[in-house]
Design a protein around this motif. Structure first.
Motif, PDB file in Angstrom:
ATOM      1  N   VAL A 210       0.914  -1.211  -0.001  1.00  0.00           N
ATOM      2  CA  VAL A 210       0.105  -0.040  -0.018  1.00  0.00           C
ATOM      3  C   VAL A 210       0.851   1.368   0.211  1.00  0.00           C
ATOM      4  CG1 VAL A 210      -1.902   1.245   1.165  1.00  0.00           C
ATOM      5  CG2 VAL A 210      -1.762  -1.269   1.440  1.00  0.00           C
ATOM      6  N   PRO A 211       1.060   1.973  -1.269  1.00  0.00           N
ATOM      7  CA  PRO A 211       1.957   3.318  -1.241  1.00  0.00           C
ATOM      8  C   PRO A 211       0.945   4.258  -0.176  1.00  0.00           C
ATOM      9  CG  PRO A 211       1.632   2.130  -3.425  1.00  0.00           C
ATOM     10  CD  PRO A 211       0.644   1.698  -2.629  1.00  0.00           C
ATOM     11  N   ARG A 212       1.628   5.066   0.428  1.00  0.00           N
ATOM     12  CA  ARG A 212       0.863   6.301   1.112  1.00  0.00           C
ATOM     13  C   ARG A 212       1.922   7.488   0.618  1.00  0.00           C
ATOM     14  NH1 ARG A 212       2.069   5.993   6.014  1.00  0.00           N
ATOM     15  NH2 ARG A 212       3.346   4.172   6.394  1.00  0.00           N
ATOM     16  N   LEU A 213       1.372   8.386  -0.155  1.00  0.00           N
ATOM     17  CA  LEU A 213       1.855   9.556  -0.215  1.00  0.00           C
ATOM     18  C   LEU A 213       2.076  10.354   0.933  1.00  0.00           C
ATOM     19  CD1 LEU A 213       3.010  11.743  -2.619  1.00  0.00           C
ATOM     20  CD2 LEU A 213       0.706  12.721  -2.682  1.00  0.00           C
ATOM     21  N   ARG A 214       3.336  10.932   1.273  1.00  0.00           N
ATOM     22  CA  ARG A 214       3.806  11.751   2.438  1.00  0.00           C
ATOM     23  C   ARG A 214       3.229  13.239   2.089  1.00  0.00           C
ATOM     24  NH1 ARG A 214       7.168   8.976   6.110  1.00  0.00           N
ATOM     25  NH2 ARG A 214       8.255  10.628   6.644  1.00  0.00           N
ATOM     26  N   LEU A 215       2.164  13.599   2.520  1.00  0.00           N
ATOM     27  CA  LEU A 215       1.843  15.120   2.406  1.00  0.00           C
ATOM     28  C   LEU A 215       2.400  16.057   3.251  1.00  0.00           C
ATOM     29  CD1 LEU A 215      -2.153  14.459   1.704  1.00  0.00           C
ATOM     30  CD2 LEU A 215      -0.498  14.664  -0.139  1.00  0.00           C
ATOM     31  N   GLU A 216       2.555  15.650   4.551  1.00  0.00           N
ATOM     32  CA  GLU A 216       3.256  16.465   5.418  1.00  0.00           C
ATOM     33  C   GLU A 216       3.874  15.533   6.580  1.00  0.00           C
ATOM     34  OE1 GLU A 216       1.693  19.913   8.688  1.00  0.00           O
ATOM     35  OE2 GLU A 216       1.050  19.825   6.677  1.00  0.00           O
ATOM     36  N   THR A 217       5.029  15.841   7.033  1.00  0.00           N
ATOM     37  CA  THR A 217       5.594  15.143   7.964  1.00  0.00           C
ATOM     38  C   THR A 217       5.794  16.120   9.186  1.00  0.00           C
ATOM     39  OG1 THR A 217       7.841  15.515   7.278  1.00  0.00           O
ATOM     40  CG2 THR A 217       6.393  13.639   6.607  1.00  0.00           C
ATOM     41  N   ARG A 218       6.038  15.472  10.631  1.00  0.00           N
ATOM     42  CA  ARG A 218       6.353  16.029  11.650  1.00  0.00           C
ATOM     43  C   ARG A 218       7.168  15.172  12.612  1.00  0.00           C
ATOM     44  NH1 ARG A 218       1.751  18.389  15.503  1.00  0.00           N
ATOM     45  NH2 ARG A 218       1.435  16.184  15.802  1.00  0.00           N
ATOM     46  N   ALA A 219       8.503  15.657  12.863  1.00  0.00           N
ATOM     47  CA  ALA A 219       9.492  14.929  13.761  1.00  0.00           C
ATOM     48  C   ALA A 219       9.585  13.702  12.936  1.00  0.00           C
ATOM     49  CB  ALA A 219       9.100  14.897  14.816  1.00  0.00           C
ATOM     50  N   GLY A 220       9.804  13.631  11.369  1.00  0.00           N
ATOM     51  CA  GLY A 220       9.983  12.449  10.987  1.00  0.00           C
ATOM     52  C   GLY A 220       8.926  11.332  10.592  1.00  0.00           C
ATOM     53  N   GLU A 221       7.801  11.827  11.197  1.00  0.00           N
ATOM     54  CA  GLU A 221       6.572  10.817  10.973  1.00  0.00           C
ATOM     55  C   GLU A 221       5.415  11.425  10.210  1.00  0.00           C
ATOM     56  OE1 GLU A 221       3.852   9.055  14.284  1.00  0.00           O
ATOM     57  OE2 GLU A 221       5.851   8.031  14.288  1.00  0.00           O
ATOM     58  N   VAL A 222       4.850  10.793   9.456  1.00  0.00           N
ATOM     59  CA  VAL A 222       3.850  11.508   8.185  1.00  0.00           C
ATOM     60  C   VAL A 222       2.797  11.994   9.523  1.00  0.00           C
ATOM     61  CG1 VAL A 222       2.614   9.331   8.132  1.00  0.00           C
ATOM     62  CG2 VAL A 222       2.582  11.039   6.404  1.00  0.00           C
ATOM     63  N   CYS A 223       1.959  13.118   9.112  1.00  0.00           N
ATOM     64  CA  CYS A 223       0.871  13.697   9.893  1.00  0.00           C
ATOM     65  C   CYS A 223      -0.217  13.921   9.065  1.00  0.00           C
ATOM     66  CB  CYS A 223       1.190  14.848  10.867  1.00  0.00           C
ATOM     67  SG  CYS A 223       1.938  16.359   9.824  1.00  0.00           S
ATOM     68  N   LYS A 224       0.036  13.986   7.671  1.00  0.00           N
ATOM     69  CA  LYS A 224      -0.895  14.013   6.543  1.00  0.00           C
ATOM     70  C   LYS A 224      -0.400  13.020   5.484  1.00  0.00           C
ATOM     71  CE  LYS A 224      -2.301  18.751   7.584  1.00  0.00           C
ATOM     72  NZ  LYS A 224      -2.386  20.086   6.946  1.00  0.00           N
ATOM     73  N   GLY A 225      -1.298  12.209   5.073  1.00  0.00           N
ATOM     74  CA  GLY A 225      -0.926  11.170   4.193  1.00  0.00           C
ATOM     75  C   GLY A 225      -2.009  10.679   3.267  1.00  0.00           C
ATOM     76  N   MET A 226      -1.873   9.955   2.218  1.00  0.00           N
ATOM     77  CA  MET A 226      -2.967   9.561   1.276  1.00  0.00           C
ATOM     78  C   MET A 226      -2.572   8.342   0.598  1.00  0.00           C
ATOM     79  SD  MET A 226      -4.880  11.689  -1.954  1.00  0.00           S
ATOM     80  CE  MET A 226      -3.177  11.610  -3.022  1.00  0.00           C
ATOM     81  N   THR A 227      -3.518   7.348   0.584  1.00  0.00           N
ATOM     82  CA  THR A 227      -3.342   6.127  -0.141  1.00  0.00           C
ATOM     83  C   THR A 227      -3.159   6.279  -1.813  1.00  0.00           C
ATOM     84  OG1 THR A 227      -5.417   5.658  -0.180  1.00  0.00           O
ATOM     85  CG2 THR A 227      -4.070   4.483   1.700  1.00  0.00           C
ATOM     86  N   VAL A 228      -2.481   5.757  -2.399  1.00  0.00           N
ATOM     87  CA  VAL A 228      -2.169   6.221  -3.873  1.00  0.00           C
ATOM     88  C   VAL A 228      -2.159   4.533  -4.750  1.00  0.00           C
ATOM     89  CG1 VAL A 228      -1.092   7.054  -5.840  1.00  0.00           C
ATOM     90  CG2 VAL A 228      -1.442   8.114  -3.692  1.00  0.00           C
ATOM     91  N   LYS A 229      -3.130   4.133  -5.199  1.00  0.00           N
ATOM     92  CA  LYS A 229      -3.096   2.929  -5.861  1.00  0.00           C
ATOM     93  C   LYS A 229      -2.467   2.962  -6.898  1.00  0.00           C
ATOM     94  CE  LYS A 229      -6.093  -0.155  -4.760  1.00  0.00           C
ATOM     95  NZ  LYS A 229      -7.416  -0.895  -4.727  1.00  0.00           N
ATOM     96  N   ASP A 230      -0.832   2.875  -7.074  1.00  0.00           N
ATOM     97  CA  ASP A 230       0.061   2.983  -8.274  1.00  0.00           C
ATOM     98  C   ASP A 230       0.546   1.495  -8.634  1.00  0.00           C
ATOM     99  OD1 ASP A 230       2.424   3.212  -9.519  1.00  0.00           O
ATOM    100  OD2 ASP A 230       2.191   5.226  -9.674  1.00  0.00           O
ATOM    101  N   SER A 231       0.112   1.058  -9.701  1.00  0.00           N
ATOM    102  CA  SER A 231       0.510  -0.604  -9.833  1.00  0.00           C
ATOM    103  C   SER A 231       2.079  -0.739  -9.691  1.00  0.00           C
ATOM    104  CB  SER A 231      -0.108  -1.081 -10.976  1.00  0.00           C
ATOM    105  OG  SER A 231       0.100  -0.449 -12.231  1.00  0.00           O
ATOM    106  N   THR A 232       2.671   0.320 -10.566  1.00  0.00           N
ATOM    107  CA  THR A 232       4.279   0.288 -10.557  1.00  0.00           C
ATOM    108  C   THR A 232       4.659   0.279  -9.123  1.00  0.00           C
ATOM    109  OG1 THR A 232       4.076   1.359 -12.801  1.00  0.00           O
ATOM    110  CG2 THR A 232       6.209   1.303 -11.787  1.00  0.00           C
ATOM    111  N   LEU A 233       4.407   1.176  -8.456  1.00  0.00           N
ATOM    112  CA  LEU A 233       4.936   1.409  -7.008  1.00  0.00           C
ATOM    113  C   LEU A 233       4.860  -0.006  -6.136  1.00  0.00           C
ATOM    114  CD1 LEU A 233       4.004   4.902  -5.845  1.00  0.00           C
ATOM    115  CD2 LEU A 233       6.315   4.107  -6.092  1.00  0.00           C
ATOM    116  N   MET A 234       3.563  -0.354  -6.398  1.00  0.00           N
ATOM    117  CA  MET A 234       3.113  -1.817  -5.629  1.00  0.00           C
ATOM    118  C   MET A 234       3.931  -3.072  -6.015  1.00  0.00           C
ATOM    119  SD  MET A 234      -0.984  -0.957  -5.916  1.00  0.00           S
ATOM    120  CE  MET A 234      -1.593  -2.470  -5.331  1.00  0.00           C
ATOM    121  N   THR A 235       3.957  -2.956  -7.526  1.00  0.00           N
ATOM    122  CA  THR A 235       4.796  -4.255  -8.008  1.00  0.00           C
ATOM    123  C   THR A 235       6.387  -4.145  -7.613  1.00  0.00           C
ATOM    124  OG1 THR A 235       3.292  -4.403  -9.729  1.00  0.00           O
ATOM    125  CG2 THR A 235       5.349  -5.533 -10.085  1.00  0.00           C
TER     126      THR A 235
END
Length: 328
Positions: A210-235
């Motif tokens: 499951v790819p998760r686009l890191r929209l915003e991070t805080r102290a190295g950990e994602v605080c805003k993210g979004m799932t992205v169903k990208d077949s190339t990334l998944m494979t």
């Protein structure tokens, strides 16, 4: 069967992860308790478990014996470590835990060595022919007046983006090479940053990514993210995880996708990452699969690629208010 009790070590702030496993135990109609363990008695996630135990640091000579004591006392079936510093020692002692009936959700010692040292991580990516930033010699760069900046400097054994620094010129490089010990210098990659949660079974096969686009991070950990169903990334992520020699559980990969569509891998964390609840809520039920594999139950429900695309996670701080006299 006896109760399916689960122990989380270095539980810290991982409230959502603990809650999700509790929900899965109910969903599977399993009688079980959640035991949390940490160096501190006031770890927030202790408030959502059933029992809390204190642990020494992973480098303490009594760390393993204390953990074995906890596993025996509470009849732990599954132990889930949550920070990098304990993975290696647990991987090396996994058989001792099996002796008391506990499965430690940790990859092989070789995998933990590859992932904990970013120099070895880079060499691994190159060995399986996936793109990764070039690792550079800091002193040679300083002696070359034609070096192109920016660059990225980070501790070779760092975690959670601690010490990761964008280097804009030679003066900054000279300073941070002295300021951050055991550091490496790499090309600075520009692009969209993704975390990819890959689920591995106990035979080293990848069942989901499951790819998760890191929209915003805080102290190295994602605080805003979004799932992205990208077949190339998944494979590609499944290929990377399956190439690891003895990977099990959740393997968390980090990569960039450049404007030209090039995938560049930068890091591997062989454990549940901080943002993994987004993958769970999207429909990739990793905890349920792991528990059913351990129980050797057939998993007829599992289509792990059937998760929601475009689901956004917006994390925020919450609080527990606990009486100082309360025994967690």
């Amino acid at each position: 069967m006896t109760a399916f009790n689960i122990l989380f070590t270095s539980v810290g702030r991982r409230v959502s992860l603990v809650r999700y496993f509790k929900e899965v135990l109910k969903e599977l109609s399993l009688d079980g308790k959640i035991v949390t363990a940490d160096m501190k008695n006031n770890a927030p996630a202790a408030c959502v478990g059933d029992i809390h135990e204190l642990l020494p640091h992973a480098t303490d000579p009594f760390y393993i014996s204390r953990l074995l004591e906890i596993c025996s006392q509470h009849d732990i079936k599954l132990l889930i470590p949550l920070i990098d510093t304990e993975l290696q020692v647990l991987a090396e002692h996994r058989l001792e835990f099996e002796g008391v009936g506990t499965c430690v959700l940790v990859s092989s010692p070789e995998v933990t060595r590859i992932c904990y040292d970013k120099r070895k991580t880079s060499a691994f990516f190159k060995s399986i022919q996936v793109n990764t930033p070039q690792t550079l010699n800091g002193e040679q760069i300083l002696s070359n007046p034609h070096t192109c900046y920016p660059l990225m400097l980070k501790p070779a054994n760092g975690s959670g983006s601690v010490g990761a620094t964008k280097i804009n010129n030679a003066e900054e490089l000279a300073f941070f090479l002295k300021y951050i010990p055991n550091s490496i210098v790499q090309d600075y990659i520009v692009g969209q940053e993704y975390t990819i949660d890959v689920l591995m079974d106990f035979q080293g096969k990848a069942h989901a990514a499951v790819p998760r686009l890191r929209l915003e991070t805080r102290a190295g950990e994602v605080c805003k993210g979004m799932t992205v169903k990208d077949s190339t990334l998944m494979t590609t992520a499944k290929k990377v995880a399956e190439a690891l020699p003895g990977a099990i559980g959740c393997i968390t990969l980090q990569c960039f996708v450049t404007s030209a569509g090039k995938i560049v891998f930068i890091e591997i964390n062989p454990r549940f990452g901080g943002g993994v609840p987004l993958s769970f809520v999207a429909g990739a039920n990793y905890p349920k699969a792991i528990i059913q594999w351990l129980l050797e139950r057939p998993i007829s429900w599992m289509d792990m690629d059937d998760w929601q695309d475009g689901l956004v996670m917006l994390r925020y701080d919450d609080a527990f208010f606990v009486d100082v006299n309360r025994q967690l």
